[in-house]
Design an enzyme around this catalytic site. Structure first.
Site, short mmCIF file in Angstrom:
data_model
loop_
_atom_site.label_atom_id
_atom_site.label_comp_id
_atom_site.label_asym_id
_atom_site.label_seq_id
_atom_site.Cartn_x
_atom_site.Cartn_y
_atom_site.Cartn_z
N LYS A 56 -2.47 4.68 -5.58
CA LYS A 56 -2.97 3.97 -6.77
C LYS A 56 -4.33 3.34 -6.51
O LYS A 56 -5.14 3.21 -7.43
CB LYS A 56 -1.95 2.94 -7.24
CG LYS A 56 -1.56 1.86 -6.23
CD LYS A 56 -2.40 0.60 -6.33
CE LYS A 56 -2.02 -0.42 -5.29
NZ LYS A 56 -2.82 -1.65 -5.40
N ALA A 91 -2.87 -11.49 -6.53
CA ALA A 91 -2.55 -12.70 -5.78
C ALA A 91 -2.73 -13.96 -6.62
O ALA A 91 -1.90 -14.87 -6.59
CB ALA A 91 -3.41 -12.78 -4.52
#
Length: 333
Positions: free
Chosen positions: A191, A140
């Site tokens: 993941k 982010a």
């Protein structure tokens, strides 16, 4: 187009910032659950809790309150982005089930209890929605700082893929379309679990050889599960598979990797999660990933070791010994 991002955490805020900076006339709204947080962001023009030091564009509108207030004006050309954790997806989809707009979610994982992927949750609670996922290797902070990033817009609906590209594709953020939502979502879920394992590997100082082996064999696990669930094998060589795995397993901004590093130092799982202060989805999705794999008869030894570690059935170094003690076999996926 009006782009409404529901959830003012780090990733939701970053994407709202990115959309607001695009050279078009779209209106962008960031909707926070917490009215006090929304008021603070409005006054400071920053989200100091999740993205400290990054200014919010003047064009970005901040709102809070019941979602119902946002729905009556929604049009078919609009876009809703669900930026909640996986635990909030079901209730948010239920709230949006009647909107004519495209809907996409950012969360990655399998739903606790049901073991469902996001698109399967949507098929249960809001099957009439045209919806999809926005996924890929992205922190982010880097997106909010306009650092180059590439994402995948995944949906069986071309209109949703096109809306996501139109909303976010630009000079610093590239968005690629993919109709294999199963593969994209499996990559995004698994993941996180593998990043915990890689953090553990690095925290124990096992070396770069071990890290490379773990990532590569983890990719094989991810692909086996995805194909068993109906995904295309080639999806896992793309951004939402290999790309997101490499980023999350090796980048120090990864919360899931940090969990593995902290467990390697001897912290308990509770201590590790508390010290992060943010959600690490791999902690919550590891068991459901393993459960789904077991139901399908898919061998996922790294995931199994991570679950045993999180459950307290294995110590950090013992988990490595279990993996290294497996018998010889061929490399094929």
């Amino acid at each position: 187009m009006q782009i409404t991002v529901i959830g003012a955490g780090a990733w939701g805020t970053a994407l709202a910032i990115a959309a607001s900076r695009q050279p078009h006339a779209h209106r962008v709204v960031l909707h926070a659950r917490d009215a006090a947080q929304a008021q603070a962001m409005q006054q400071m023009r920053r989200n100091e809790r999740y993205l400290p030091g990054i200014d919010l564009p003047a064009a970005l509108t901040i709102t809070s309150g019941p979602l119902d207030a946002l729905l009556p004006s929604a049009r078919a050309e609009d876009l809703f982005i669900i930026a909640t954790p996986m635990a909030g997806l079901r209730s948010t989809l239920q709230a949006l089930q009647g909107v004519p707009a495209s809907v996409a979610w950012l969360c990655k994982g399998f739903e606790a209890g049901t073991g469902l992927m996001p698109h399967e949750v949507q098929a249960q609670v809001a099957p009439q929605l045209h919806a999809g996922a926005l996924n890929g290797p992205s922190f982010a902070q880097e997106v909010a700082r306009t650092q180059p990033t590439a994402l995948v817009a995944a949906s069986p609906h071309a209109s949703v893929r096109e809306a996501l590209v139109q909303a976010f594709h630009g000079s610093a953020l590239r968005v690629y379309a993919n109709d294999d939502i199963v593969g994209v979502e499996v990559g995004g879920a698994v993941k996180n679990v593998l990043a915990i394992a890689t953090g553990l590997c690095d925290g124990l100082d096992l070396g770069l050889n071990a890290r490379a082996a773990l990532i590569t064999r983890g990719l094989a696990e991810m692909t086996r599960l995805g194909v068993a669930l109906g995904a295309k094998a080639e999806t896992f060589m793309g951004l939402s598979g290999l790309g997101d795995l490499v980023l999350t397993a090796t980048g120090d901004l990864s919360r899931n990797r940090q969990v593995g590093l902290l467990l390697a130092k001897g912290l308990s799982l509770e201590q590790a999660v508390t010290s992060l202060g943010h959600v690490a989805e791999g902690v919550y999705s590891a068991r459901t990933v393993h459960q789904r794999a077991s139901q399908l008869g898919v061998d996922m030894p790294i995931t199994e070791a991570v679950v045993a570690l999180l459950d307290g059935r294995l110590k950090a170094f013992d988990a490595v010994q279990v993996l290294m003690g497996r018998g010889p076999r061929g490399e094929a996926v």
